[in-house]
Design a protein around this motif. Structure first.
Motif, mmCIF file in Angstrom:
data_model
loop_
_atom_site.group_PDB
_atom_site.id
_atom_site.type_symbol
_atom_site.label_atom_id
_atom_site.label_comp_id
_atom_site.label_asym_id
_atom_site.label_seq_id
_atom_site.Cartn_x
_atom_site.Cartn_y
_atom_site.Cartn_z
ATOM 1 N N ARG A 64 0.872 -37.512 55.226
ATOM 2 C CA ARG A 64 -0.118 -37.624 53.926
ATOM 3 C C ARG A 64 0.456 -37.568 52.827
ATOM 4 O O ARG A 64 1.585 -36.699 52.433
ATOM 5 C CB ARG A 64 -1.283 -36.500 54.064
ATOM 6 N N LEU A 65 0.637 -38.735 51.938
ATOM 7 C CA LEU A 65 1.514 -38.854 50.830
ATOM 8 C C LEU A 65 0.426 -38.455 49.443
ATOM 9 O O LEU A 65 -0.508 -39.449 49.471
ATOM 10 C CB LEU A 65 2.420 -40.067 50.418
ATOM 11 N N ASP A 66 0.692 -37.332 48.866
ATOM 12 C CA ASP A 66 -0.090 -37.406 47.709
ATOM 13 C C ASP A 66 0.659 -37.721 46.235
ATOM 14 O O ASP A 66 1.328 -37.154 46.039
ATOM 15 C CB ASP A 66 -0.660 -35.805 47.720
ATOM 16 N N PHE A 67 0.098 -38.846 45.922
ATOM 17 C CA PHE A 67 0.579 -39.495 44.781
ATOM 18 C C PHE A 67 -0.015 -38.997 43.406
ATOM 19 O O PHE A 67 -1.301 -39.243 43.230
ATOM 20 C CB PHE A 67 0.545 -41.044 44.623
ATOM 21 N N TYR A 68 0.669 -38.312 42.695
ATOM 22 C CA TYR A 68 0.104 -37.901 41.354
ATOM 23 C C TYR A 68 0.622 -38.660 40.117
ATOM 24 O O TYR A 68 1.982 -38.801 39.892
ATOM 25 C CB TYR A 68 0.284 -36.326 41.076
ATOM 26 N N ARG A 69 -0.156 -39.430 39.664
ATOM 27 C CA ARG A 69 0.175 -40.531 38.559
ATOM 28 C C ARG A 69 -0.040 -39.652 37.226
ATOM 29 O O ARG A 69 -1.163 -39.473 36.668
ATOM 30 C CB ARG A 69 -0.851 -41.689 38.508
ATOM 31 N N ASP A 70 1.317 -39.235 36.508
ATOM 32 C CA ASP A 70 1.383 -38.548 35.313
ATOM 33 C C ASP A 70 1.594 -39.395 34.055
ATOM 34 O O ASP A 70 2.636 -39.193 33.216
ATOM 35 C CB ASP A 70 2.432 -37.495 35.594
ATOM 36 N N GLU A 71 1.170 -40.683 34.245
ATOM 37 C CA GLU A 71 1.046 -41.544 33.168
ATOM 38 C C GLU A 71 -0.115 -42.639 33.122
ATOM 39 O O GLU A 71 -0.872 -42.588 33.948
ATOM 40 C CB GLU A 71 2.270 -42.279 33.006
ATOM 41 N N THR A 72 -0.178 -43.460 32.091
ATOM 42 C CA THR A 72 -1.117 -44.657 31.693
ATOM 43 C C THR A 72 -0.413 -45.772 31.774
ATOM 44 O O THR A 72 -1.171 -46.878 31.610
ATOM 45 C CB THR A 72 -2.065 -44.328 30.672
ATOM 46 N N ALA A 73 0.807 -45.969 32.214
ATOM 47 C CA ALA A 73 1.615 -47.404 32.057
ATOM 48 C C ALA A 73 1.062 -48.123 33.178
ATOM 49 O O ALA A 73 0.631 -47.823 34.482
ATOM 50 C CB ALA A 73 3.006 -47.113 32.282
ATOM 51 N N SER A 74 0.657 -49.485 33.025
ATOM 52 C CA SER A 74 -0.101 -50.332 33.697
ATOM 53 C C SER A 74 0.741 -50.709 34.921
ATOM 54 O O SER A 74 0.098 -50.991 36.022
ATOM 55 C CB SER A 74 -0.353 -51.708 32.955
ATOM 56 N N CYS A 75 2.041 -50.439 34.893
ATOM 57 C CA CYS A 75 2.921 -50.994 36.074
ATOM 58 C C CYS A 75 2.516 -49.850 37.277
ATOM 59 O O CYS A 75 2.674 -50.301 38.462
ATOM 60 C CB CYS A 75 4.417 -50.815 35.655
ATOM 61 N N SER A 76 2.144 -48.724 37.152
ATOM 62 C CA SER A 76 2.146 -47.719 37.889
ATOM 63 C C SER A 76 0.640 -47.397 38.510
ATOM 64 O O SER A 76 0.280 -46.672 39.142
ATOM 65 C CB SER A 76 2.525 -46.140 37.366
ATOM 66 N N GLU A 77 -0.238 -48.517 38.220
ATOM 67 C CA GLU A 77 -1.631 -48.264 38.405
ATOM 68 C C GLU A 77 -1.636 -48.564 40.037
ATOM 69 O O GLU A 77 -2.920 -48.135 40.575
ATOM 70 C CB GLU A 77 -2.350 -49.614 37.670
ATOM 71 N N GLN A 78 -0.850 -49.059 40.697
ATOM 72 C CA GLN A 78 -1.021 -49.332 42.302
ATOM 73 C C GLN A 78 0.392 -48.877 43.019
ATOM 74 O O GLN A 78 1.644 -48.927 42.311
ATOM 75 C CB GLN A 78 -1.373 -50.797 42.152
ATOM 76 N N VAL A 79 -0.095 -48.499 44.244
ATOM 77 C CA VAL A 79 1.254 -48.382 44.933
ATOM 78 C C VAL A 79 0.942 -49.125 46.423
ATOM 79 O O VAL A 79 -0.101 -49.069 46.682
ATOM 80 C CB VAL A 79 1.696 -46.881 45.373
ATOM 81 N N ILE A 80 2.239 -49.767 46.712
ATOM 82 C CA ILE A 80 1.853 -50.658 47.893
ATOM 83 C C ILE A 80 2.987 -50.522 48.784
ATOM 84 O O ILE A 80 4.312 -50.435 48.688
ATOM 85 C CB ILE A 80 2.036 -52.390 47.354
ATOM 86 N N PHE A 81 2.627 -50.265 50.212
ATOM 87 C CA PHE A 81 3.225 -50.196 51.294
ATOM 88 C C PHE A 81 3.043 -51.554 52.043
ATOM 89 O O PHE A 81 2.186 -51.378 53.039
ATOM 90 C CB PHE A 81 2.991 -48.795 52.057
ATOM 91 N N GLY A 82 3.803 -52.356 51.874
ATOM 92 C CA GLY A 82 3.712 -53.770 52.490
ATOM 93 C C GLY A 82 3.808 -53.747 54.038
ATOM 94 O O GLY A 82 2.910 -54.295 54.700
ATOM 95 N N ASP A 83 4.738 -52.811 54.505
ATOM 96 C CA ASP A 83 4.945 -53.003 55.977
ATOM 97 C C ASP A 83 3.760 -52.272 56.674
ATOM 98 O O ASP A 83 3.803 -52.545 58.013
ATOM 99 C CB ASP A 83 6.243 -52.214 56.240
ATOM 100 N N PHE A 84 3.131 -51.540 56.044
ATOM 101 C CA PHE A 84 1.853 -50.773 56.630
ATOM 102 C C PHE A 84 0.681 -51.292 56.071
ATOM 103 O O PHE A 84 -0.379 -50.785 56.672
ATOM 104 C CB PHE A 84 2.048 -49.432 56.257
ATOM 105 N N GLY A 85 0.627 -52.362 55.238
ATOM 106 C CA GLY A 85 -0.739 -53.019 54.815
ATOM 107 C C GLY A 85 -1.417 -52.083 54.103
ATOM 108 O O GLY A 85 -2.650 -52.362 53.844
ATOM 109 N N ILE A 86 -0.677 -51.178 53.377
ATOM 110 C CA ILE A 86 -1.501 -50.375 52.517
ATOM 111 C C ILE A 86 -1.179 -50.572 50.729
ATOM 112 O O ILE A 86 -0.344 -50.790 50.444
ATOM 113 C CB ILE A 86 -1.079 -48.870 52.624
ATOM 114 N N ALA A 87 -2.198 -50.728 50.368
ATOM 115 C CA ALA A 87 -2.330 -50.847 48.668
ATOM 116 C C ALA A 87 -3.418 -49.970 48.192
ATOM 117 O O ALA A 87 -4.527 -50.379 48.510
ATOM 118 C CB ALA A 87 -2.398 -52.428 48.346
ATOM 119 N N LYS A 88 -3.151 -49.028 47.351
ATOM 120 C CA LYS A 88 -3.810 -48.071 46.744
ATOM 121 C C LYS A 88 -3.686 -47.896 45.206
ATOM 122 O O LYS A 88 -2.639 -48.096 44.491
ATOM 123 C CB LYS A 88 -3.422 -46.783 47.119
#
Length: 126
Positions: A64-88
């Motif tokens: 369980r990876l808890d991603f806390y986004r501490d900004e509003t920059a558009s680049c960080s709106e999504q995280v992708i783990f391509g090898d696991f088929g995960i995009a959040k």
């Protein structure tokens, strides 16, 4: 060459060295902690990059990876783990959990939606 030109050259070389170290230097790996439930957990802060950006977990155990986004920059709106088929999607100033079980050992890259911010998930054998 006068003193000003020498100072500019030295300053430029120091700046180049800093940029090389910042982008290509060795990163410290952080191991996820196993909770009483048996889930490997770690909090990742997203602010101009991922911190920590190298995460070590064990194969075959839930993560369980808890991603806390501490900004509003558009680049960080999504995280992708391509090898696991995960995009959040990562809402600003909120924690978003990502849960999965890595079945294969190896090194897996995770990125932002624009592929500018990068991190590495290191899965070790059982």
């Amino acid at each position: 060459m006068d003193l000003t030109e020498i100072g500019v050259i030295i300053g430029g070389l120091l700046l180049i060295a800093f940029v090389l170290w910042y982008f290509f230097g060795e990163r410290t790996a952080v191991s996820a902690q196993t909770a009483e439930s048996g889930v490997q957990e770690i909090r990742v802060t997203v602010k101009g990059g991922y911190s920590p950006d190298v995460i070590v977990v064990r194969q075959g155990k839930p993560v369980r990876l808890d991603f806390y986004r501490d900004e509003t920059a558009s680049c960080s709106e999504q995280v992708i783990f391509g090898d696991f088929g995960i995009a959040k999607h990562l809402p600003a100033f909120e924690t978003t959990p990502i849960e999965f079980t890595p079945e294969t050992p190896g090194e897996f890259t995770f990125t932002c939606g624009m592929n500018m911010m990068r991190g590495k998930l290191v899965v070790t054998g059982v």
